[in-house]
Write a protein that holds these residues in place. Structure first.
Motif: not given
Length: 501
Positions: A197, A215, A178, A181, A200, A211-212
């Motif tokens: 990004y 993203g 997160q 993100y 991530l 969250w990935s």
């Protein structure tokens, strides 16, 4: 006959009450005994509070007794505080302060003071509470993440460095994902968004971290605009993910291939064929690529010699989703058509007026800071930025700094900034929130049941509207983040300046 039915119903009610009340009393006694057997157990407190009811006046009386009986138990005041916190009630604060006074290392109590402090608008104090929550348990990824994020509007470099540190320290936790993100979504520059990004993508597998996964959708849409070939590769990778929606991922692959092909055709100056390809593209309702698609289609039209169609299509889109990028391109195409800026502004305003509506008036909204009530008619002759909010609304509080950054640029001009609180049970927070935060909007209280018409927030917050000097609703349903402050500034400036031609 009706009288007899009434008496029978009343008699049945009395019987039921006589059966229920003793059973309820016995249950309460049992739950009370459970608390007294284990006063440091949050679970036993929660069962008792649930049975009593959060609004039961006897609840606070009982907790006063227990706080006197168990003066060394921080869990006793924290338990009732947490119940109030969950209700977003101003009653939580004194109990939280009592809990940390007993146990200065009570992480969740410091965290509760932080979230409650945000509702009071005392951000400096709440940040201090958050720092203590993070310091009391350095292994807690949630407070590490939120403490890093607390600097996003005040110290960008510190926010960035601390967020990257959270990602490094918690490589196997959602909060680490997160942190990256939020860096990606909240950064102003496209290059920074892509960098975070990508980090991530490389650090947190989408199949393991929600969250990935979220993203990667944002990453895909930026790549779609910036590097369609790379977007194709990412979409193909997403399609292999077992957790992903196969149908949706296949659609993303097709989207990227269409955009990549259209870009290639435009590089070859083949605008007509590029437009035909782009017309095959279907986007989801919530796709952030819609404005980019309109710009691409306009460019394809312009390449095929139809600059007028490009110009007109952008004006139609601008009326729905105004953005600086659209206005800039409209101006470029307008100049190619032999128009000057006055004529271009007049064309834009002609369309805005065609789709605008008289804003549905509101009346009798209580003023918090001054006596009396407010109506929309009070602000005739001024541009009105209207937002629906409530003190417990995190997204509202996140948006306010961006509103302030824009509004202060128009200080002394005919701009009125109004905030309608839609949760009256949080009224006790409002005046302290305004005084502590220093925010400049005029707070008003919503009236339940009032017909809102085209100013309807649909029971949601935040929800934003811009009304011109003549009381017409011009722009609605927009959000303002760090990377879109210029768009709000443009909208307000247009309404203050009015039609030039």
């Amino acid at each position: 006959m009706k009288t007899n039915v009434k008496y029978v119903a009343l008699a049945l009610l009395i019987i039921l009450l006589n059966i229920w009340q003793p059973a309820f009393s016995q249950e309460i006694k049992k739950l009370k005994a459970n608390v007294e057997a284990a006063p440091d157990s949050l679970k036993t407190h929660q069962s008792y509070i649930k049975a009593m009811g959060i609004n039961n006046p006897e609840l606070e009386k009982q907790y006063k007794v227990w706080m006197d009986k168990y003066p060394k138990s921080a869990m006793v005041p924290y338990s009732i505080a947490k119940a109030y916190l969950d209700e977003e009630s101003p009653k939580a604060k004194p109990y939280l302060l009592k809990a940390v006074a007993i146990d200065p290392k009570f992480t969740e109590a410091w965290g509760g003071l932080w979230s409650d402090g945000e509702r009071w608008g005392d951000f400096k104090l709440s940040a201090g509470y958050l720092a203590k929550a993070a310091a009391s348990d350095p292994s807690n990824p949630t407070y590490a993440f939120y403490y890093a994020s607390s600097f996003s509007n005040t110290n960008e470099a510190k926010w960035r460095d601390m967020s990257l540190d959270v990602a490094r320290r918690f490589p196997a936790h959602e909060r680490g994902a997160q942190a990256l993100y939020w860096l990606a979504t909240k950064s102003k520059k496209t290059a920074d968004k892509l960098k975070y990004y990508e980090l991530l993508h490389n650090s947190y597998a989408p199949e393991k971290f929600n969250w990935s996964a979220s993203g990667m959708s944002g990453y895909f849409e930026i790549l779609l605009a910036e590097d369609p070939q790379k977007a194709v590769a990412l979409a193909q990778e997403m399609a292999k993910d077992e957790k992903s929606e196969k149908k949706q991922s296949s659609a993303l692959v097709l989207q990227a291939e269409i955009v990549a092909k259209a870009r290639m055709l435009m590089d070859q100056k083949n605008g007509a064929e590029a437009l035909a390809v782009l017309n095959q593209l279907k986007l989801s309702k919530y796709s952030s690529f819609k404005t980019d698609l309109v710009l691409l289609k306009a460019k394809a039209n312009e390449l095929s010699g139809n600059t007028k169609a490009a110009y007109d299509s952008l004006i139609v889109t601008f009326a729905k989703t105004p953005a600086v990028a659209l206005k800039t391109t409209i101006t470029d195409y307008g100049i190619k058509l032999g128009k000057n800026e006055i004529v271009i502004d007049a064309d834009i305003w002609r369309h805005l007026e065609a789709v605008s509506q008289v804003a549905t008036p509101f009346n009798g909204l209580k003023r918090y800071l001054t006596p009396g009530a407010a109506s929309l008619a009070d602000y005739k002759g001024k541009v009105v930025l209207l937002t629906y909010w409530f003190p417990g609304c995190g997204p509202c509080r996140a948006e306010f700094p961006h509103f302030e950054n824009v509004v202060k640029k128009f200080k002394g001009q005919d701009l009125e900034y109004l905030g309608i609180n839609v949760v009256s049970k949080q009224n006790d927070y409002v005046i302290p929130f305004m005084k502590n935060s220093g925010y400049s909007f005029t707070p008003l209280e919503d009236v339940e049941g009032q017909v809102k018409g085209n100013l309807d927030n649909r029971n949601a917050a935040p929800m934003n509207f811009l009304i011109d000097r003549d009381g017409r609703l011009i722009f609605s349903n927009f959000r303002t983040e760090a990377d879109s402050e210029e768009d709000l500034e443009l909208m307000i400036e247009m309404l203050l300046t009015g039609k030039k031609g």
